[in-house]
Design a protein around this motif. Structure first.
Motif, PDB file in Angstrom:
ATOM      1  N   ARG A  40       3.914   2.716   2.266  1.00 50.10           N
ATOM      2  CA  ARG A  40       3.146   2.448   1.049  1.00 50.10           C
ATOM      3  C   ARG A  40       1.673   2.808   1.202  1.00 50.10           C
ATOM      4  O   ARG A  40       0.983   3.013   0.202  1.00 50.10           O
ATOM      5  CB  ARG A  40       3.287   0.968   0.661  1.00 50.10           C
ATOM      6  CG  ARG A  40       2.714   0.000   1.667  1.00 50.10           C
ATOM      7  CD  ARG A  40       3.171  -1.429   1.405  1.00 50.10           C
ATOM      8  NE  ARG A  40       4.596  -1.588   1.663  1.00 50.10           N
ATOM      9  CZ  ARG A  40       5.288  -2.672   1.341  1.00 50.10           C
ATOM     10  NH1 ARG A  40       4.679  -3.706   0.765  1.00 50.10           N
ATOM     11  NH2 ARG A  40       6.573  -2.742   1.600  1.00 50.10           N
ATOM     12  N   PHE A  41       1.189   2.871   2.446  1.00 46.42           N
ATOM     13  CA  PHE A  41      -0.215   3.220   2.672  1.00 46.42           C
ATOM     14  C   PHE A  41      -0.444   4.730   2.725  1.00 46.42           C
ATOM     15  O   PHE A  41      -1.569   5.178   2.936  1.00 46.42           O
ATOM     16  CB  PHE A  41      -0.713   2.576   3.970  1.00 46.42           C
ATOM     17  CG  PHE A  41      -0.705   1.075   3.927  1.00 46.42           C
ATOM     18  CD1 PHE A  41      -1.679   0.383   3.217  1.00 46.42           C
ATOM     19  CD2 PHE A  41       0.275   0.349   4.572  1.00 46.42           C
ATOM     20  CE1 PHE A  41      -1.670  -1.001   3.156  1.00 46.42           C
ATOM     21  CE2 PHE A  41       0.291  -1.038   4.525  1.00 46.42           C
ATOM     22  CZ  PHE A  41      -0.679  -1.715   3.814  1.00 46.42           C
ATOM     23  N   TYR A  42       0.620   5.504   2.531  1.00 51.55           N
ATOM     24  CA  TYR A  42       0.514   6.970   2.587  1.00 51.55           C
ATOM     25  C   TYR A  42       0.948   7.622   1.277  1.00 51.55           C
ATOM     26  O   TYR A  42       1.278   8.803   1.240  1.00 51.55           O
ATOM     27  CB  TYR A  42       1.378   7.513   3.735  1.00 51.55           C
ATOM     28  CG  TYR A  42       0.930   7.026   5.094  1.00 51.55           C
ATOM     29  CD1 TYR A  42      -0.144   7.622   5.748  1.00 51.55           C
ATOM     30  CD2 TYR A  42       1.571   5.950   5.722  1.00 51.55           C
ATOM     31  CE1 TYR A  42      -0.560   7.176   6.997  1.00 51.55           C
ATOM     32  CE2 TYR A  42       1.160   5.495   6.960  1.00 51.55           C
ATOM     33  CZ  TYR A  42       0.090   6.112   7.597  1.00 51.55           C
ATOM     34  OH  TYR A  42      -0.333   5.661   8.823  1.00 51.55           O
ATOM     35  N   ILE A  43       0.949   6.851   0.190  1.00 52.58           N
ATOM     36  CA  ILE A  43       1.426   7.382  -1.091  1.00 52.58           C
ATOM     37  C   ILE A  43       0.652   8.623  -1.543  1.00 52.58           C
ATOM     38  O   ILE A  43       1.262   9.600  -1.992  1.00 52.58           O
ATOM     39  CB  ILE A  43       1.390   6.262  -2.161  1.00 52.58           C
ATOM     40  CG1 ILE A  43       2.457   5.208  -1.836  1.00 52.58           C
ATOM     41  CG2 ILE A  43       1.622   6.835  -3.553  1.00 52.58           C
ATOM     42  CD1 ILE A  43       2.443   4.003  -2.755  1.00 52.58           C
ATOM     43  N   PRO A  44      -0.684   8.677  -1.429  1.00 51.19           N
ATOM     44  CA  PRO A  44      -1.388   9.904  -1.855  1.00 51.19           C
ATOM     45  C   PRO A  44      -1.002  11.129  -1.032  1.00 51.19           C
ATOM     46  O   PRO A  44      -1.005  12.255  -1.551  1.00 51.19           O
ATOM     47  CB  PRO A  44      -2.866   9.557  -1.639  1.00 51.19           C
ATOM     48  CG  PRO A  44      -2.912   8.067  -1.666  1.00 51.19           C
ATOM     49  CD  PRO A  44      -1.639   7.626  -1.042  1.00 51.19           C
ATOM     50  N   ALA A  83      -7.611   5.714   5.315  1.00 43.23           N
ATOM     51  CA  ALA A  83      -8.460   5.658   6.512  1.00 43.23           C
ATOM     52  C   ALA A  83      -8.819   4.209   6.831  1.00 43.23           C
ATOM     53  O   ALA A  83      -8.883   3.817   8.012  1.00 43.23           O
ATOM     54  CB  ALA A  83      -9.722   6.490   6.302  1.00 43.23           C
ATOM     55  N   ARG A  84      -9.051   3.392   5.806  1.00 44.73           N
ATOM     56  CA  ARG A  84      -9.299   1.961   6.025  1.00 44.73           C
ATOM     57  C   ARG A  84      -8.094   1.309   6.709  1.00 44.73           C
ATOM     58  O   ARG A  84      -8.242   0.521   7.656  1.00 44.73           O
ATOM     59  CB  ARG A  84      -9.550   1.248   4.694  1.00 44.73           C
ATOM     60  CG  ARG A  84     -10.867   1.542   4.012  1.00 44.73           C
ATOM     61  CD  ARG A  84     -10.970   0.581   2.831  1.00 44.73           C
ATOM     62  NE  ARG A  84     -12.210   0.716   2.075  1.00 44.73           N
ATOM     63  CZ  ARG A  84     -12.634  -0.174   1.205  1.00 44.73           C
ATOM     64  NH1 ARG A  84     -11.912  -1.260   0.963  1.00 44.73           N
ATOM     65  NH2 ARG A  84     -13.771  -0.010   0.552  1.00 44.73           N
ATOM     66  N   TYR A  85      -6.938   1.637   6.213  1.00 39.70           N
ATOM     67  CA  TYR A  85      -5.706   1.100   6.788  1.00 39.70           C
ATOM     68  C   TYR A  85      -5.580   1.499   8.261  1.00 39.70           C
ATOM     69  O   TYR A  85      -5.242   0.665   9.118  1.00 39.70           O
ATOM     70  CB  TYR A  85      -4.509   1.582   5.964  1.00 39.70           C
ATOM     71  CG  TYR A  85      -3.187   1.537   6.679  1.00 39.70           C
ATOM     72  CD1 TYR A  85      -2.542   0.330   6.915  1.00 39.70           C
ATOM     73  CD2 TYR A  85      -2.570   2.714   7.107  1.00 39.70           C
ATOM     74  CE1 TYR A  85      -1.316   0.291   7.572  1.00 39.70           C
ATOM     75  CE2 TYR A  85      -1.347   2.688   7.754  1.00 39.70           C
ATOM     76  CZ  TYR A  85      -0.733   1.472   7.987  1.00 39.70           C
ATOM     77  OH  TYR A  85       0.468   1.438   8.634  1.00 39.70           O
ATOM     78  N   HIS A  86      -5.852   2.762   8.556  1.00 41.51           N
ATOM     79  CA  HIS A  86      -5.783   3.231   9.939  1.00 41.51           C
ATOM     80  C   HIS A  86      -6.750   2.451  10.828  1.00 41.51           C
ATOM     81  O   HIS A  86      -6.401   2.052  11.952  1.00 41.51           O
ATOM     82  CB  HIS A  86      -6.108   4.721  10.013  1.00 41.51           C
ATOM     83  CG  HIS A  86      -4.992   5.589   9.555  1.00 41.51           C
ATOM     84  ND1 HIS A  86      -5.143   6.936   9.323  1.00 41.51           N
ATOM     85  CD2 HIS A  86      -3.688   5.308   9.267  1.00 41.51           C
ATOM     86  CE1 HIS A  86      -4.000   7.466   8.924  1.00 41.51           C
ATOM     87  NE2 HIS A  86      -3.109   6.477   8.877  1.00 41.51           N
ATOM     88  N   VAL A  91      -2.853  -6.428   6.410  1.00 45.75           N
ATOM     89  CA  VAL A  91      -3.620  -5.182   6.507  1.00 45.75           C
ATOM     90  C   VAL A  91      -3.885  -4.609   5.122  1.00 45.75           C
ATOM     91  O   VAL A  91      -4.911  -3.961   4.886  1.00 45.75           O
ATOM     92  CB  VAL A  91      -2.894  -4.170   7.419  1.00 45.75           C
ATOM     93  CG1 VAL A  91      -1.593  -3.678   6.812  1.00 45.75           C
ATOM     94  CG2 VAL A  91      -3.804  -2.998   7.746  1.00 45.75           C
ATOM     95  N   GLY A  92      -2.998  -4.873   4.181  1.00 49.64           N
ATOM     96  CA  GLY A  92      -3.240  -4.454   2.803  1.00 49.64           C
ATOM     97  C   GLY A  92      -4.414  -5.199   2.185  1.00 49.64           C
ATOM     98  O   GLY A  92      -5.215  -4.617   1.453  1.00 49.64           O
ATOM     99  N   LEU A  93      -4.509  -6.509   2.483  1.00 49.07           N
ATOM    100  CA  LEU A  93      -5.648  -7.285   1.989  1.00 49.07           C
ATOM    101  C   LEU A  93      -6.968  -6.725   2.508  1.00 49.07           C
ATOM    102  O   LEU A  93      -7.986  -6.736   1.797  1.00 49.07           O
ATOM    103  CB  LEU A  93      -5.503  -8.750   2.414  1.00 49.07           C
ATOM    104  CG  LEU A  93      -4.315  -9.532   1.834  1.00 49.07           C
ATOM    105  CD1 LEU A  93      -4.250 -10.925   2.443  1.00 49.07           C
ATOM    106  CD2 LEU A  93      -4.395  -9.620   0.322  1.00 49.07           C
ATOM    107  N   LEU A  94      -6.962  -6.227   3.749  1.00 49.74           N
ATOM    108  CA  LEU A  94      -8.173  -5.646   4.330  1.00 49.74           C
ATOM    109  C   LEU A  94      -8.460  -4.268   3.747  1.00 49.74           C
ATOM    110  O   LEU A  94      -9.600  -3.955   3.387  1.00 49.74           O
ATOM    111  CB  LEU A  94      -8.021  -5.554   5.851  1.00 49.74           C
ATOM    112  CG  LEU A  94      -7.791  -6.869   6.592  1.00 49.74           C
ATOM    113  CD1 LEU A  94      -7.605  -6.614   8.083  1.00 49.74           C
ATOM    114  CD2 LEU A  94      -8.938  -7.832   6.366  1.00 49.74           C
TER     115      LEU A  94
END
Length: 533
Positions: free
Chosen positions: A342-346, A435-438, A457-460
């Motif tokens: 979900r953090f790589y959708i783009p 990048a924030r997620y990474h 990590v999504g909240l962050l």
């Protein structure tokens, strides 16, 4: 002597005339009336004192019915009996432990007598008299002295009771831990019926070459990148659950032919997913299925999650038997690549501008296309907040004792939910959320900032970039909460079976399961065969 003929006989003289008979009748009636009146008058004179006496007694009873005060009074016999009974119960347990069953029987007998007397006193509303209490108090006292002579003293009683309490606490903790483990096993277990369905569909995918040709044709469809259409994405290896998500979304849409679903699964279920969605009718909607193993860019050098999957310590943390880690934290799904996709959708959909992300354990009940016209006010993530309860604030998910967290985030910030999220991919790319997620994944390599899942990590990563949505868009808890208001469920656009009690498992919540099952084609031959196999 001959009697005269009838006509010539002399008339018989009557003893009473008619008026005398009438006078007698009147007199009798008068006597009866006087008797009745006199009797009723006497009854009234008797009844009034009786009623007055009853009322007085009733008032007296009500005045003395407060048995709680009686039993709490320091001078009452009821309190003395209650205290002796409590002490006797303790000695019953101790006597049984020392195999003195006769003493235990005697104590139990007197305890029952004491309970009976207290119950009678409470029912009648009058205090216990000395004559009633003295035999029981005397006998209980002698039995307690007898127990003390047998060295069942107060110190022994306290130690014994403490040991009982400790043993009960240990049993309760063990049962809780065992329940958690069993619940986790059930949540992780894949039902045989779903294995059966995957095998049958995978066989179709390998044998039916026209299905593969159709899949190759659809890969180049311009509808997949048309931003005038409504795009949804699901990342899952569960064919049946994904089918429910797709079917419920399309069934409740006003314009199903304008919907495009993007599904990503793993190599094991890729063929089954393709066969299912190519073989069944979904009202003209476009459905794309991709294999995560074909994402060559998702590698160790780019994605920290891939590196963690290969790291021995991380694998031991999630897959091992570390006793210091709670069973619920050892679920492999928390580090599964599909769960973090979900953090790589783009990156997966570089040409799309807006998309709605759906978890595979949701059911859609209303048309979701209005989500695409919502104003997110420049934010990236549209989500329903969950901070109606204190548990769902940032400090409950993150380790604020670590300065890297406490210096950058508000512990009282409101949490939100994954499962139904509308993402503005243009704003996502501009803010570089991936990048924030990474960054945060790398900071948490030792699992000290948070313990589990993708939500912390999504909240962050989405901090300051989330637009709150109306609560009715997304109602959670159907996988663990037995008491969700039916009106709230009926008003929800999306209901979420988050928790261990998934509707496709053997232990779902019964009242919610039909909401999920209604979107399964139970007449499908594969589903019927696998359900009975």
């Amino acid at each position: 002597m001959r009697r005269r003929a009838t006509d010539y006989r002399r008339p018989v003289r009557r003893r009473f005339s008619h008026w005398i008979c009438a006078l007698l009748g009147v007199f009798v009636v008068a006597v009866l009336v006087l008797f009745v009146v006199h009797h009723n008058h006497n009854e009234d004179r008797v009844e009034h004192p009786v009623h007055e006496e009853d009322s007085r007694l009733e008032r007296d009873v009500h005045e003395k019915l407060n048995f709680t005060e009686e039993i709490l009074s320091a001078t009452s016999l009821a309190r003395q009996l209650a205290e002796q009974m409590t002490l006797a119960k303790a000695y019953v347990i101790i006597a049984k432990e020392h195999n003195n069953f006769y003493l235990a029987w005697e104590l139990s007998s007197k305890i029952r007598s004491c309970q009976l007397l207290l119950s009678k006193a409470a029912m009648r509303g009058r205090p216990i008299t000395l004559e009633e209490a003295e035999p029981i108090i005397s006998r209980l006292s002698s039995l307690i002295y007898k127990a003390q002579d047998a060295h069942y003293d107060i110190a022994t009683t306290i130690v014994t009771m403490k040991s009982h309490i400790q043993a009960l606490e240990e049993r309760a903790n063990a049962a809780t831990a065992q329940s958690t483990v069993f619940g986790q096993l059930v949540a992780e277990a894949f039902p045989k019926s779903l294995h059966c369905l995957i095998l049958k569909l995978s066989g179709d995918w390998l044998k039916r070459l026209p299905l593969q040709d159709l899949a190759n044709e659809q890969r180049n469809s311009p509808r997949l990148v048309d931003n005038n259409l409504y795009h949804f994405c699901v990342f899952s290896d569960n064919v049946l659950a994904t089918s429910v998500v797709v079917n419920s979304t399309i069934s409740n849409a006003d314009h199903s032919k304008q919907i495009v679903f993007h599904i990503v699964t793993n190599g094991v279920t890729y063929g089954a997913m393709q066969a299912w969605f190519l073989s069944n009718d979904f009202k003209g909607a476009m459905i794309e299925v991709q294999n995560i193993e074909e994402f060559s860019w998702l590698n160790v050098t780019y994605a920290p999650i891939v590196k963690q999957l290969l790291d021995a310590d991380s694998r031991s943390y999630y897959f091992g038997e570390n006793p210091d880690v709670e069973p619920r934290l050892r679920n492999p799904k928390y580090i599964a690549l599909l769960n973090h996709l979900r953090f790589y959708i783009p990156e997966i959909y570089p040409q799309l501008e807006k998309i709605v992300f759906l978890d595979d354990d949701v059911v859609v009940q209303k048309d979701l296309t209005p989500l695409f016209s919502l104003d997110l006010h420049g934010n990236v993530n549209g989500a329903v907040e969950t901070c109606l309860e204190a548990y769902h604030r940032y400090y409950k998910y993150l380790n604020f004792s670590n300065p890297i967290i406490s210096s950058k985030f508000d512990p009282q910030a409101c949490g939100w939910a994954f499962g139904m999220n509308v993402f503005d991919l243009v704003a996502w790319r501009k803010a570089n959320v991936t990048a924030r997620y990474h960054y945060w994944q790398e900071q948490n390599a030792d699992n000290t900032l948070w313990k589990l899942g993708t939500l912390p990590v999504g909240l962050l990563a989405f901090y300051g970039l989330t637009e709150p949505l109306d609560r009715r868009w997304h109602v959670l808890g159907l996988g663990y909460d037995l008491n969700i208001d039916n009106r709230l469920i009926e008003s929800a656009a999306v209901i979420h079976f988050n928790g261990n009690m998934k509707p496709w498992l053997k232990l779902p919540i019964g009242r919610y399961k039909p909401l999920w099952e209604r979107y399964i084609n139970l007449s499908h031959p594969y589903i019927q065969d696998c359900a009975t196999s």
